[in-house]
Design a protein around this motif. Structure first.
Motif, PDB file in Angstrom:
ATOM      1  N   UNK A 154       6.830 -10.424  -3.983  1.00 47.41           N
ATOM      2  CA  UNK A 154       7.724 -11.546  -3.667  1.00 47.41           C
ATOM      3  C   UNK A 154       7.398 -12.141  -2.292  1.00 47.41           C
ATOM      4  N   UNK A 155       6.223 -11.801  -1.777  1.00 47.80           N
ATOM      5  CA  UNK A 155       5.755 -12.307  -0.488  1.00 47.80           C
ATOM      6  C   UNK A 155       6.766 -12.090   0.642  1.00 47.80           C
ATOM      7  N   UNK A 156       7.233 -10.847   0.803  1.00 44.46           N
ATOM      8  CA  UNK A 156       8.217 -10.580   1.855  1.00 44.46           C
ATOM      9  C   UNK A 156       7.567 -10.661   3.234  1.00 44.46           C
ATOM     10  N   UNK A 157       8.284 -11.079   4.260  1.00 40.16           N
ATOM     11  CA  UNK A 157       7.707 -11.124   5.603  1.00 40.16           C
ATOM     12  C   UNK A 157       7.471  -9.739   6.205  1.00 40.16           C
ATOM     13  N   UNK A 158       8.170  -8.736   5.669  1.00 39.48           N
ATOM     14  CA  UNK A 158       8.107  -7.383   6.241  1.00 39.48           C
ATOM     15  C   UNK A 158       7.580  -6.403   5.198  1.00 39.48           C
ATOM     16  N   UNK A 159       6.711  -5.497   5.632  1.00 42.06           N
ATOM     17  CA  UNK A 159       6.282  -4.384   4.786  1.00 42.06           C
ATOM     18  C   UNK A 159       6.641  -3.079   5.484  1.00 42.06           C
ATOM     19  N   UNK A 160       7.389  -2.232   4.797  1.00 39.64           N
ATOM     20  CA  UNK A 160       7.706  -0.897   5.298  1.00 39.64           C
ATOM     21  C   UNK A 160       6.869   0.093   4.504  1.00 39.64           C
ATOM     22  N   UNK A 161       6.061   0.889   5.181  1.00 37.60           N
ATOM     23  CA  UNK A 161       5.121   1.770   4.481  1.00 37.60           C
ATOM     24  C   UNK A 161       5.302   3.198   4.962  1.00 37.60           C
ATOM     25  N   UNK A 162       5.731   4.085   4.047  1.00 34.11           N
ATOM     26  CA  UNK A 162       6.052   5.468   4.408  1.00 34.11           C
ATOM     27  C   UNK A 162       4.954   6.409   3.915  1.00 34.11           C
ATOM     28  N   UNK A 163       4.046   6.775   4.782  1.00 32.16           N
ATOM     29  CA  UNK A 163       2.928   7.668   4.444  1.00 32.16           C
ATOM     30  C   UNK A 163       2.221   7.215   3.171  1.00 32.16           C
ATOM     31  N   UNK A 164       1.906   5.926   3.051  1.00 26.81           N
ATOM     32  CA  UNK A 164       1.428   5.432   1.756  1.00 26.81           C
ATOM     33  C   UNK A 164       0.085   6.025   1.334  1.00 26.81           C
ATOM     34  N   UNK A 165      -0.724   6.489   2.288  1.00 28.97           N
ATOM     35  CA  UNK A 165      -2.073   6.942   1.945  1.00 28.97           C
ATOM     36  C   UNK A 165      -2.244   8.442   2.143  1.00 28.97           C
ATOM     37  N   UNK A 166      -1.155   9.156   2.403  1.00 27.40           N
ATOM     38  CA  UNK A 166      -1.273  10.564   2.789  1.00 27.40           C
ATOM     39  C   UNK A 166      -1.642  11.490   1.640  1.00 27.40           C
ATOM     40  N   UNK A 167      -1.365  11.045   0.406  1.00 25.24           N
ATOM     41  CA  UNK A 167      -1.595  11.949  -0.731  1.00 25.24           C
ATOM     42  C   UNK A 167      -2.955  11.743  -1.394  1.00 25.24           C
ATOM     43  N   UNK A 168      -3.774  10.825  -0.860  1.00 27.39           N
ATOM     44  CA  UNK A 168      -5.088  10.595  -1.474  1.00 27.39           C
ATOM     45  C   UNK A 168      -6.190  11.213  -0.604  1.00 27.39           C
ATOM     46  N   UNK A 169      -7.339  11.460  -1.225  1.00 28.50           N
ATOM     47  CA  UNK A 169      -8.388  12.167  -0.476  1.00 28.50           C
ATOM     48  C   UNK A 169      -8.943  11.282   0.637  1.00 28.50           C
ATOM     49  N   UNK A 170      -9.590  11.908   1.644  1.00 31.77           N
ATOM     50  CA  UNK A 170      -9.963  11.194   2.871  1.00 31.77           C
ATOM     51  C   UNK A 170     -10.849   9.965   2.645  1.00 31.77           C
ATOM     52  N   UNK A 171     -11.756  10.027   1.684  1.00 23.73           N
ATOM     53  CA  UNK A 171     -12.648   8.888   1.457  1.00 23.73           C
ATOM     54  C   UNK A 171     -11.866   7.703   0.899  1.00 23.73           C
ATOM     55  N   UNK A 172     -11.029   7.980  -0.091  1.00 23.33           N
ATOM     56  CA  UNK A 172     -10.198   6.925  -0.676  1.00 23.33           C
ATOM     57  C   UNK A 172      -9.227   6.385   0.374  1.00 23.33           C
ATOM     58  N   UNK A 173      -8.688   7.286   1.190  1.00 18.31           N
ATOM     59  CA  UNK A 173      -7.749   6.879   2.231  1.00 18.31           C
ATOM     60  C   UNK A 173      -8.399   5.868   3.177  1.00 18.31           C
TER      61      UNK A 173
END
Ligand code: ADP
Ligand code: ADP
Length: 229
Positions: A154-173
């Motif tokens: 919905x094209x929000x002006x704000x993005x809140x991101x809570x550990x979004x990449x913590x569960x993926x492996x380091x290369x993908x992260x």
């Protein structure tokens, strides 16, 4: 000015736990502000107060100059995309329908919502062939891409991101981090990004807020000015 202003905010849970202690922080437009610190230092609590899943015990939070407590909660949440660690996708909906969820809630026609979703899939680097898949048919990294696309729908002006990449492996992260920087360059959101990983904080943050156990702010500076401690 800053899009989000956190003014002297504290949160004490009913059992007496002080999760956030007199936090003041500004999240400017068109930048990534990273909140970093060990598990339990109040990062998630802070994000949840910003979208009003929970109420501060004291202090206030402004969005674009207005106290969020004075705003209808639905309108507030519509101006904020939220991305969590395990994507939180709707398991019974396809990729395209996951991403189209919020536009549909906003009353967009199915076709327009799907066209928007297809555009976002491309933006986050998801191949069009993934559109009809269900979340369980995706890798962890692909699921996170869907989560990011859904938050942007919905094209929000704000993005809140809570550990979004913590569960993926380091290369993908690493790939996801680069993708986020590119998206930020193109779209210019006010992003508040939570992580426990100081390297990720330094890589992504225009400014980095370091929280200590007990929910106190220890430092708030651009990454190249952070003091090691
Ligand atoms: P982080 O996201 O940094 O890991 P949280 O914000 O989840 O930290 O938690 C901060 C502190 O508040 C922790 O001590 C946690 O145990 C506590 N906490 C979180 N939610 C609740 C709750 N609903 N009731 C009581 N204590 C809570
Ligand atoms: P669940 O808890 O079932 O995974 P949520 O209710 O958290 O689903 O919604 C998933 C995503 O859709 C979140 O990013 C949330 O912010 C967003 N969302 C849900 N309902 C609305 C709404 N009415 N307006 C804006 N965003 C919404």
């Amino acid at each position: 000015g800053a899009l989000i202003v956190i003014e002297d905010v504290s949160k004490r849970y009913p059992d007496g736990t002080v999760a956030v202690d007199r936090l003041s922080l500004e999240v400017p437009d068109r930048s990534i502000t990273v909140l970093v610190g060990p598990s339990g230092c109040g990062k998630t609590t802070t994000l949840r107060m910003i979208n009003r899943m929970i109420e501060p015990s004291s202090g206030r939070i402004l969005l674009d100059g207005a106290d969020i407590q004075q705003q209808p909660v639905n309108a507030l949440r519509r101006s904020m995309g939220y991305v969590i660690q395990n994507a939180g996708l709707f398991q019974h909906r396809t990729v395209i329908d996951n991403i189209a969820t919020v536009p549909r809630l906003l009353g967009w026609h199915r076709q327009r919502a799907r066209a928007r979703a297809a555009e976002l899939m491309e933006r986050v680097g998801l191949d069009a062939s993934m559109a009809k898949r269900y979340p369980y048919q995706l890798s962890g990294g692909q699921q996170q891409r869907v989560g990011v696309a859904r938050a942007l729908a919905a094209d929000p002006p704000v993005l809140l991101m809570d550990e979004p990449f913590s569960a993926v492996d380091p290369v993908v992260r690493r790939g996801l981090q680069e993708e986020l920087l590119r998206i930020q360059e193109e779209l210019g959101k006010a992003i508040l990004f939570v992580t426990h990983d100081i390297d990720e904080a330094i890589r992504l943050g225009d400014q980095v807020a370091v929280l200590r156990t007990g929910g106190r702010l220890a430092q708030f500076a651009p990454p190249d000015e952070l003091l090691s401690s």
